[in-house]
Design a protein around this motif. Structure first.
Motif, short mmCIF file in Angstrom:
data_model
loop_
_atom_site.label_atom_id
_atom_site.label_comp_id
_atom_site.label_asym_id
_atom_site.label_seq_id
_atom_site.Cartn_x
_atom_site.Cartn_y
_atom_site.Cartn_z
N LEU A 1 20.90 44.75 50.81
CA LEU A 1 21.21 46.07 50.28
C LEU A 1 22.25 46.79 51.14
O LEU A 1 22.75 47.84 50.74
N THR A 2 22.55 46.24 52.28
CA THR A 2 23.58 46.78 53.16
C THR A 2 24.12 45.66 54.04
O THR A 2 23.43 44.66 54.26
N LYS B 1 15.75 49.56 58.29
CA LYS B 1 17.00 48.93 58.75
C LYS B 1 16.94 47.41 58.58
O LYS B 1 17.86 46.79 58.04
N ARG B 2 15.85 46.81 59.02
CA ARG B 2 15.70 45.36 58.96
C ARG B 2 15.65 44.85 57.53
O ARG B 2 16.36 43.91 57.16
N LEU B 3 14.82 45.48 56.70
CA LEU B 3 14.66 44.98 55.34
C LEU B 3 15.87 45.25 54.46
O LEU B 3 16.24 44.41 53.63
N ASP C 1 24.46 53.64 52.27
CA ASP C 1 24.49 52.49 51.36
C ASP C 1 23.30 52.51 50.41
O ASP C 1 23.42 52.13 49.23
N LEU C 2 22.14 52.94 50.89
CA LEU C 2 20.93 52.91 50.07
C LEU C 2 20.88 54.02 49.04
O LEU C 2 20.38 53.83 47.93
N MET C 3 21.38 55.18 49.39
CA MET C 3 21.22 56.35 48.52
C MET C 3 21.77 56.15 47.10
O MET C 3 21.09 56.52 46.13
N PRO C 4 22.94 55.54 46.91
CA PRO C 4 23.44 55.37 45.53
C PRO C 4 22.66 54.32 44.73
O PRO C 4 22.81 54.26 43.50
N LEU C 5 21.84 53.52 45.40
CA LEU C 5 21.13 52.44 44.71
C LEU C 5 19.86 52.93 44.02
O LEU C 5 19.31 52.21 43.17
N TYR C 6 19.39 54.13 44.38
CA TYR C 6 18.11 54.60 43.88
C TYR C 6 18.21 56.05 43.40
O TYR C 6 18.95 56.85 43.98
N PRO C 7 17.44 56.41 42.37
CA PRO C 7 17.39 57.82 41.96
C PRO C 7 16.89 58.69 43.11
O PRO C 7 16.03 58.29 43.88
N VAL D 1 22.80 55.50 59.97
CA VAL D 1 23.46 56.49 59.11
C VAL D 1 24.24 55.79 58.00
O VAL D 1 24.20 56.21 56.83
N ARG D 2 24.92 54.71 58.33
CA ARG D 2 25.67 53.98 57.31
C ARG D 2 24.74 53.25 56.35
O ARG D 2 25.01 53.15 55.15
#
Length: 212
Positions: A152-153, A144-146, A164-170, A159-160
């Motif tokens: 990145l968010t 959450k902090r990083l 936000d992170l999921m589409p950024l990485y395979p 949850v949000r």
């Protein structure tokens, strides 16, 4: 550099720093990992790793914990904090796994989060590490902090942040991303006094005026 490119560069650099990431918790099967992760809430991994050998010596499997006296379990896990609630949830989870899932830790997010004390973070950790299943990214306090500090968010709700992170990485890297950010958050970018001068992500960090 847009957010997706920055995210990929962050991954590449942390992959070089941590070539073989794994949970800091000690475990040998999905049940042990689930128990350890539940106990790790508001507790250090080091403390949990001292408690779980004692816990599993008393109750070595799901069936034995389901039959345990919850007060005895609470006494064993006392040093992890919130011990009464953790003990109650672990016993209830063991019972549900036996009654509903045939004694096997379930392998989907939808099923795991029906277990008492198991939310998305714990479920993601169990799925990715024990089963190689990637339904999301575990977001704990370090992630959450990083994620926020690195731009990145813009959200603070776990949850949000995960969404936000999921589409950024395979998908196949989602488990690694959790490990990378947890390790880096502990070693280089703690909540207080981040070591920006020795940070290999410093040039990627929009840190001016940003606080997590």
């Amino acid at each position: 550099m847009n957010t997706k490119h920055r995210a990929r560069e962050i991954y590449a650099r942390l992959k070089r720093r941590y070539p073989a990431p794994a949970p800091a918790l000690d475990w040998s099967d999905a049940w042990e990992l689930l128990v350890a992760t539940v106990l790790a809430a508001q507790c250090t991994d080091e403390r949990v790793n001292k408690v779980t050998p004692v816990l599993f010596a008393h109750w070595p499997d799901i069936a034995s914990l389901a039959e345990a006296d919850v007060a005895e379990v609470a006494d064993v896990v006392r040093s992890t904090g919130f011990f009464r609630n953790k003990a109650k949830n672990l016993k209830a989870s063991a019972n549900r796994i036996i009654e509903v899932y045939g004694g096997e830790v379930p392998r989907t997010m939808a099923d795991l989060i029906t277990l008492p004390g198991v939310a998305r973070k714990t479920a993601n950790i169990v799925l990715s590490n024990a089963f190689g299943v990637f339904e999301g990214i575990a977001v704990d306090t370090h992630v959450k902090r990083l994620a926020f500090r690195l731009g990145l968010t813009k959200n603070i709700d776990p949850v949000r942040i995960e969404k936000d992170l999921m589409p950024l990485y395979p998908r196949e890297t989602w488990g690694e991303i959790n490990h990378f950010l947890v390790y880096f958050g502990r070693e280089v970018c703690p909540a207080r006094s981040p070591r920006c001068g020795s940070c290999e992500l410093d040039d990627l960090c929009p840190k001016h005026g940003v606080k997590a």
